[in-house]
Design a protein around this motif. Structure first.
Motif, mmCIF file in Angstrom:
data_model
loop_
_atom_site.group_PDB
_atom_site.id
_atom_site.type_symbol
_atom_site.label_atom_id
_atom_site.label_comp_id
_atom_site.label_asym_id
_atom_site.label_seq_id
_atom_site.Cartn_x
_atom_site.Cartn_y
_atom_site.Cartn_z
ATOM 1 N N LEU A 1 -10.787 -6.535 4.042
ATOM 2 C CA LEU A 1 -11.651 -6.065 3.436
ATOM 3 C C LEU A 1 -12.798 -6.462 2.732
ATOM 4 N N THR A 2 -13.944 -6.359 1.858
ATOM 5 C CA THR A 2 -14.420 -6.371 1.298
ATOM 6 C C THR A 2 -13.784 -6.517 0.086
ATOM 7 N N ALA A 3 -14.470 -7.287 -1.420
ATOM 8 C CA ALA A 3 -13.776 -6.710 -2.566
ATOM 9 C C ALA A 3 -14.578 -5.812 -3.239
ATOM 10 N N SER A 4 -15.773 -5.220 -2.541
ATOM 11 C CA SER A 4 -15.682 -3.680 -3.646
ATOM 12 C C SER A 4 -14.390 -2.771 -2.763
ATOM 13 N N GLN A 5 -14.441 -2.578 -1.357
ATOM 14 C CA GLN A 5 -13.470 -1.972 -0.466
ATOM 15 C C GLN A 5 -11.588 -2.123 -1.593
ATOM 16 N N THR A 6 -11.771 -3.247 -2.010
ATOM 17 C CA THR A 6 -10.438 -3.538 -2.335
ATOM 18 C C THR A 6 -10.119 -2.825 -3.393
ATOM 19 N N ARG A 7 -11.719 -3.044 -4.480
ATOM 20 C CA ARG A 7 -11.928 -1.974 -5.146
ATOM 21 C C ARG A 7 -11.098 -0.835 -4.830
ATOM 22 N N SER A 8 -12.538 0.321 -4.266
ATOM 23 C CA SER A 8 -12.280 1.638 -3.904
ATOM 24 C C SER A 8 -10.198 1.622 -3.682
ATOM 25 N N LEU A 9 -10.126 1.157 -2.394
ATOM 26 C CA LEU A 9 -8.320 0.946 -2.251
ATOM 27 C C LEU A 9 -8.169 1.039 -3.788
ATOM 28 N N LEU A 10 -8.278 -0.192 -4.260
ATOM 29 C CA LEU A 10 -6.756 0.591 -5.754
ATOM 30 C C LEU A 10 -6.865 1.580 -6.274
ATOM 31 N N GLN A 11 -8.665 1.936 -6.763
ATOM 32 C CA GLN A 11 -8.501 2.980 -7.394
ATOM 33 C C GLN A 11 -8.046 4.599 -6.384
ATOM 34 N N SER A 12 -7.622 4.742 -5.557
ATOM 35 C CA SER A 12 -6.811 5.564 -4.663
ATOM 36 C C SER A 12 -5.849 5.736 -5.639
ATOM 37 N N PRO A 13 -5.647 6.895 -5.827
ATOM 38 C CA PRO A 13 -4.300 7.503 -6.437
ATOM 39 C C PRO A 13 -3.032 7.209 -6.504
ATOM 40 N N LEU A 14 -2.946 6.696 -4.961
ATOM 41 C CA LEU A 14 -1.811 5.612 -4.990
ATOM 42 C C LEU A 14 -1.156 4.547 -5.648
ATOM 43 N N PHE A 15 -2.341 3.723 -5.669
ATOM 44 C CA PHE A 15 -1.954 2.623 -7.011
ATOM 45 C C PHE A 15 -2.365 3.137 -8.765
ATOM 46 N N ASN A 16 -2.443 4.313 -8.750
ATOM 47 C CA ASN A 16 -2.712 4.544 -10.110
ATOM 48 C C ASN A 16 -1.442 4.033 -11.148
ATOM 49 N N GLY A 17 -2.305 3.199 -11.502
ATOM 50 C CA GLY A 17 -0.465 2.672 -12.819
ATOM 51 C C GLY A 17 -0.066 1.575 -12.778
ATOM 52 N N CYS A 18 0.125 0.785 -11.222
ATOM 53 C CA CYS A 18 0.363 0.279 -10.421
ATOM 54 C C CYS A 18 0.073 -1.613 -11.132
ATOM 55 N N ASN A 19 1.359 -2.121 -10.830
ATOM 56 C CA ASN A 19 0.989 -3.120 -11.386
ATOM 57 C C ASN A 19 0.196 -4.680 -9.876
ATOM 58 N N THR A 20 -1.194 -4.704 -10.113
ATOM 59 C CA THR A 20 -1.508 -5.185 -8.396
ATOM 60 C C THR A 20 -1.743 -6.410 -8.584
ATOM 61 N N GLU A 21 -1.103 -6.914 -9.906
ATOM 62 C CA GLU A 21 -1.317 -8.880 -10.057
ATOM 63 C C GLU A 21 -0.922 -9.164 -8.129
ATOM 64 N N HIS A 22 0.513 -8.361 -8.257
ATOM 65 C CA HIS A 22 0.944 -9.483 -7.045
ATOM 66 C C HIS A 22 0.996 -9.183 -5.893
ATOM 67 N N TYR A 23 -0.553 -7.508 -5.629
ATOM 68 C CA TYR A 23 -0.056 -7.424 -4.376
ATOM 69 C C TYR A 23 -1.502 -7.713 -3.674
ATOM 70 N N ALA A 24 -2.038 -9.416 -3.574
ATOM 71 C CA ALA A 24 -2.678 -10.084 -3.093
ATOM 72 C C ALA A 24 -2.070 -10.109 -1.192
ATOM 73 N N SER A 25 -1.134 -10.371 -0.859
ATOM 74 C CA SER A 25 -0.915 -11.260 0.014
ATOM 75 C C SER A 25 -0.772 -9.410 1.162
ATOM 76 N N PHE A 26 0.045 -8.536 0.239
ATOM 77 C CA PHE A 26 -0.573 -7.133 1.261
ATOM 78 C C PHE A 26 -2.318 -7.023 1.134
ATOM 79 N N LEU A 27 -2.855 -7.208 0.403
ATOM 80 C CA LEU A 27 -3.950 -6.504 0.550
ATOM 81 C C LEU A 27 -5.104 -7.534 1.916
ATOM 82 N N GLN A 28 -4.686 -9.054 1.641
ATOM 83 C CA GLN A 28 -5.903 -9.940 2.354
ATOM 84 C C GLN A 28 -5.015 -9.481 4.153
ATOM 85 N N SER A 29 -3.907 -8.436 4.128
ATOM 86 C CA SER A 29 -3.558 -8.407 5.314
ATOM 87 C C SER A 29 -3.902 -6.886 5.918
ATOM 88 N N LEU A 30 -4.848 -6.800 5.164
ATOM 89 C CA LEU A 30 -5.860 -5.208 5.614
ATOM 90 C C LEU A 30 -6.817 -6.043 6.461
#
Length: 224
Positions: A3-32
């Motif tokens: 994922l690019t930086a803009s795609q990562t932002r789009s992903l985190l804008q999904s309702p799935l991640f609304n209100g989530c603490n995404t600071e510890h999601y780095a390794s998960f996001l890098q695996s996609l």
């Protein structure tokens, strides 16, 4: 591709991640990884990992049956809960699929195995997943109501009530697409429009269909 930086932002804008603490999601996001679906092509189930959610990062897709019936159109960002992709071994050959609409669509797949550690530590993510699943069931119930209607005119009435909260439906996507959404011919659709219009239930102007009286349209369905 990752994922690019803009795609990562789009992903985190999904309702799935609304209100989530995404600071510890780095390794998960890098695996996609991303998957590019060319315009007009359908998403093959073979490219989707087992037990995965599908996130539309950019573009627009249609959800269609094998005979071309249009269930719905969705724009990014959107999370799909499609049993055909979650349980591919159980999906019959006639199961609906996703198709890129006007341009290419960029997707990413979220394997449940990778989501589980996050679900255990982030209650907001777990709640969002339950909420999205409930909305999916509600939406599928809407579709079931439409296709089990007693007549094409009733199908049209139900679709108008479902998709026009402001009592107005934009049909700029075309009469042919509206007919496919209802799984009827264009001639049948025109007859249904004329019937509802003659009953004073709807009005047509330009690219819009206006519900004249919502309560009367509901009463029309009750009398069928």
């Amino acid at each position: 591709m990752p994922l690019t930086a803009s795609q990562t932002r789009s992903l985190l804008q999904s309702p799935l991640f609304n209100g989530c603490n995404t600071e510890h999601y780095a390794s998960f996001l890098q695996s996609l990884d991303t998957y590019v679906l060319p315009r007009g092509e359908m998403l093959p189930t073979s490219v989707v990992p087992e037990s995965s959610l599908i996130i539309l990062l950019s573009g627009e897709v249609e959800y269609r049956t094998v005979n071309g019936t249009l269930f719905f159109t969705k724009k990014a960002p959107y999370t799909f809960h499609l049993s055909a992709f979650v349980h591919k071994d159980q999906a019959p050959a006639y199961f609906p699929t996703l198709q890129a609409r006007k341009t290419i669509a960029v997707l990413t797949f979220l394997p449940i195995a990778k989501l589980l550690p996050l679900l255990r530590t982030d209650s907001a993510l777990a709640l969002n997943l339950l909420r999205l699943q409930s909305e999916s069931i509600y939406h599928l119930t809407d579709i079931s109501c439409r296709f089990s209607a007693s007549s094409p005119s009733a199908r049209l009435a139900i679709l108008l009530l479902q998709q026009s909260a402001a009592n107005q439906m934009d049909v700029s996507f075309g009469i042919a697409n509206l007919a496919r959404t209802l799984d009827v011919s264009r001639a049948t659709l025109y007859r249904s429009l004329s019937e509802l219009e003659a009953l004073g239930l709807i009005e047509r102007f330009g690219k819009f269909i206006q519900i004249v009286d919502r309560e009367q349209l509901l009463h029309y369905l009750d009398t069928l």
